[in-house]
Design a protein around this motif. Structure first.
Motif, PDB file in Angstrom:
ATOM      1  N   TRP A  13       0.906  -1.272  -0.011  1.00 37.82           N
ATOM      2  CA  TRP A  13       0.047   0.071   0.111  1.00 37.82           C
ATOM      3  C   TRP A  13       0.729   1.294  -0.039  1.00 37.82           C
ATOM      4  N   PHE A  17       1.088   4.115  -2.832  1.00 37.06           N
ATOM      5  CA  PHE A  17       0.772   5.440  -2.589  1.00 37.06           C
ATOM      6  C   PHE A  17       1.942   6.437  -2.950  1.00 37.06           C
ATOM      7  N   ARG A 160      -7.366  10.133  -0.157  1.00 31.78           N
ATOM      8  CA  ARG A 160      -8.764   9.724  -0.883  1.00 31.78           C
ATOM      9  C   ARG A 160      -8.876   9.036  -2.334  1.00 31.78           C
ATOM     10  N   TYR A 162      -6.246   7.769  -3.778  1.00 33.69           N
ATOM     11  CA  TYR A 162      -5.588   6.635  -4.129  1.00 33.69           C
ATOM     12  C   TYR A 162      -6.257   5.366  -3.610  1.00 33.69           C
ATOM     13  N   HIS A 163      -7.362   5.456  -2.364  1.00 34.21           N
ATOM     14  CA  HIS A 163      -8.082   4.384  -2.110  1.00 34.21           C
ATOM     15  C   HIS A 163      -9.236   4.482  -3.091  1.00 34.21           C
ATOM     16  N   LYS A 164      -9.681   5.412  -3.649  1.00 35.41           N
ATOM     17  CA  LYS A 164     -10.909   5.470  -4.645  1.00 35.41           C
ATOM     18  C   LYS A 164     -10.362   4.707  -5.989  1.00 35.41           C
ATOM     19  N   LEU A 166      -7.783   2.475  -5.927  1.00 33.53           N
ATOM     20  CA  LEU A 166      -7.617   0.926  -5.698  1.00 33.53           C
ATOM     21  C   LEU A 166      -8.866   0.283  -5.525  1.00 33.53           C
ATOM     22  N   ALA A 167     -10.141   0.747  -5.249  1.00 35.36           N
ATOM     23  CA  ALA A 167     -11.478   0.400  -5.138  1.00 35.36           C
ATOM     24  C   ALA A 167     -12.015   0.015  -6.724  1.00 35.36           C
TER      25      ALA A 167
END
Length: 174
Positions: A13, A17, A160, A162-164, A166-167
């Motif tokens: 992760w 990132f 934020r 980066y997480h979106k 990944l999803a």
């Protein structure tokens, strides 16, 4: 064993990132495409798309995710768009509420117009996720040129997004 797996995930992760934050997508060159697609959102996107359209980098432009309250005359006044350019070349898309919706609206518009190439204009931090969403909806025969608008995103924006990303990437695998 579980601690090692969790450690490996945290390291993956963190490295991902760092890559995401340091290597933000860049503006594209002068290539010509059939269309320009601009998702609404951060500053600079629509003016950049309009400048490209006026410079002849594409024949048409879709602004996707426009609020249903916005009227063409308001758009024209806000961005200094001439009536002739608005009438011939700009489509305001009102059906998208988010990035996924932008991709759906774009895919429908591209198919209706039988375009085979598009220049995607969005913020540098938003480009990768938008491209992932588009790739899941556009036929493989459509060429997408990524044209990032440089920004100075905050650390929170990067986390934020980066997480979106990944999803969106995980969902595209399903």
């Amino acid at each position: 064993m579980i601690n090692r797996l969790l450690s490996l995930l945290v390291i993956a992760w963190a490295l991902g990132f760092v890559w995401f934050a340091v290597a933000l997508p860049q503006p594209a060159g002068d290539e010509h495409t059939d269309a320009i697609v601009v998702p609404t959102g951060a500053e600079g996107r629509i003016p950049h798309g309009l400048a490209l359209l006026r410079a002849g980098r594409a024949e048409r432009m879709l602004v996707t995710g426009v609020d249903i309250e916005v009227r063409p005359a308001e758009f024209m006044a806000e961005y200094g768009v001439e009536r002739q350019l608005m009438d011939c070349c700009i489509t305001l898309g009102f059906s998208a509420l988010d990035t996924r919706g932008n991709a759906r609206e774009t895919a429908d518009w591209m198919a209706q117009n039988r375009f085979t190439s598009l220049r995607l204009v969005t913020s540098d931090w938003h480009m990768r996720r938008t491209a992932v969403e588009l790739a899941s909806r556009l036929p493989a025969t459509v060429t997408v040129l990524r044209d990032a608008v440089p920004t100075q995103p905050s650390f929170i924006t990067l986390v934020r997004e980066y997480h979106k990303l990944l999803a969106a990437w995980l969902l595209s695998l399903v």
